[in-house]
Design a protein around this motif. Sequence first.
Motif, mmCIF file in Angstrom:
data_model
loop_
_atom_site.group_PDB
_atom_site.id
_atom_site.type_symbol
_atom_site.label_atom_id
_atom_site.label_comp_id
_atom_site.label_asym_id
_atom_site.label_seq_id
_atom_site.Cartn_x
_atom_site.Cartn_y
_atom_site.Cartn_z
ATOM 1 N N ASN A 193 0.749 -1.140 -0.177
ATOM 2 C CA ASN A 193 -0.104 -0.163 -0.047
ATOM 3 C C ASN A 193 0.862 1.382 0.295
ATOM 4 N N ARG A 194 0.262 2.445 -0.406
ATOM 5 C CA ARG A 194 1.069 3.494 -0.470
ATOM 6 C C ARG A 194 1.426 4.018 0.896
ATOM 7 N N GLU A 195 0.716 4.157 1.547
ATOM 8 C CA GLU A 195 1.097 4.532 3.133
ATOM 9 C C GLU A 195 2.531 3.947 3.407
ATOM 10 N N ASP A 196 2.796 2.500 3.121
ATOM 11 C CA ASP A 196 4.006 1.936 3.801
ATOM 12 C C ASP A 196 5.170 2.631 2.746
ATOM 13 N N CYS A 205 6.559 9.117 -7.778
ATOM 14 C CA CYS A 205 7.036 9.445 -9.073
ATOM 15 C C CYS A 205 6.364 10.526 -9.667
ATOM 16 N N ASP A 206 6.941 11.531 -10.369
ATOM 17 C CA ASP A 206 6.395 12.135 -11.046
ATOM 18 C C ASP A 206 5.696 11.920 -12.626
ATOM 19 N N ILE A 207 5.787 10.848 -13.051
ATOM 20 C CA ILE A 207 5.598 10.206 -14.165
ATOM 21 C C ILE A 207 4.217 9.419 -13.865
ATOM 22 N N CYS A 208 4.218 8.195 -13.257
ATOM 23 C CA CYS A 208 2.988 7.348 -12.852
ATOM 24 C C CYS A 208 2.014 7.988 -11.790
ATOM 25 N N ASN A 209 2.467 8.899 -10.947
ATOM 26 C CA ASN A 209 1.641 9.620 -10.075
ATOM 27 C C ASN A 209 0.989 8.623 -9.076
ATOM 28 N N PRO A 210 1.944 7.635 -8.387
ATOM 29 C CA PRO A 210 1.114 6.620 -7.558
ATOM 30 C C PRO A 210 0.535 7.429 -6.355
#
Length: 210
Positions: A193-196, A205-210
């Motif tokens: 997950n993003r929080e971890d 990342c500026d390209i895929c904007n996770p």
Amino acid sequence: LSAEGTPTVYPMAGDAAALGGASIEVLSPTNELLATDDENECSIVLRVTYGDTRFLLMADAQEKAEASLLASGRDLHADVIKVGHHGSDQSTSPMLLSAVGARWAAISCGYSDDDNYPDKDTLRSLEAAGVTTMRTDKDGTIVFSSDGKDITCRALGADVTAAGYVLDSKKGIFHLTTCTELPKRKRRVFYSNREDAIAAGGVPCDICNP
């Protein structure tokens, strides 16, 4: 396996087994391929037959194993081929595709990486052979079903969020697993997950904007 007391077998070309109403033939490896010490070329290649339908599972087999299969004179016909080695540039030659005559192909491949799987030439060979190609990176989980006469295929869809996140251990940037700018394999750290990923110091990342 040894600690768990699990029996271990090493299938060779010519071996066979049954699974319910299906039969399984081991087409590779041979002693000659084992002598090459090439792990990919020593892959266990299986053909599963159920009624009138056949599936050829190529594992990570590439050009040497394919040449061995073609030289063996074995019937390689199958309705579905699981493409060898994630669709690498050394697998799935036009000669093999001609001998197999598959209607469907399945390529097990993940996010974009330096290995560039599947290879564009392999995809072109499949297209030229008139094969309908499914890919796990685009189609998600792929399910083929057979009733012994007909084969159906359904794709469950690639879920980007379920795939998790990849942190670059060197640069501290984290990406979606489908990003075109993923770091080299040895620098990849995975998070569900993003929080971890953020808690580990990751910057989006500026390209895929996770």
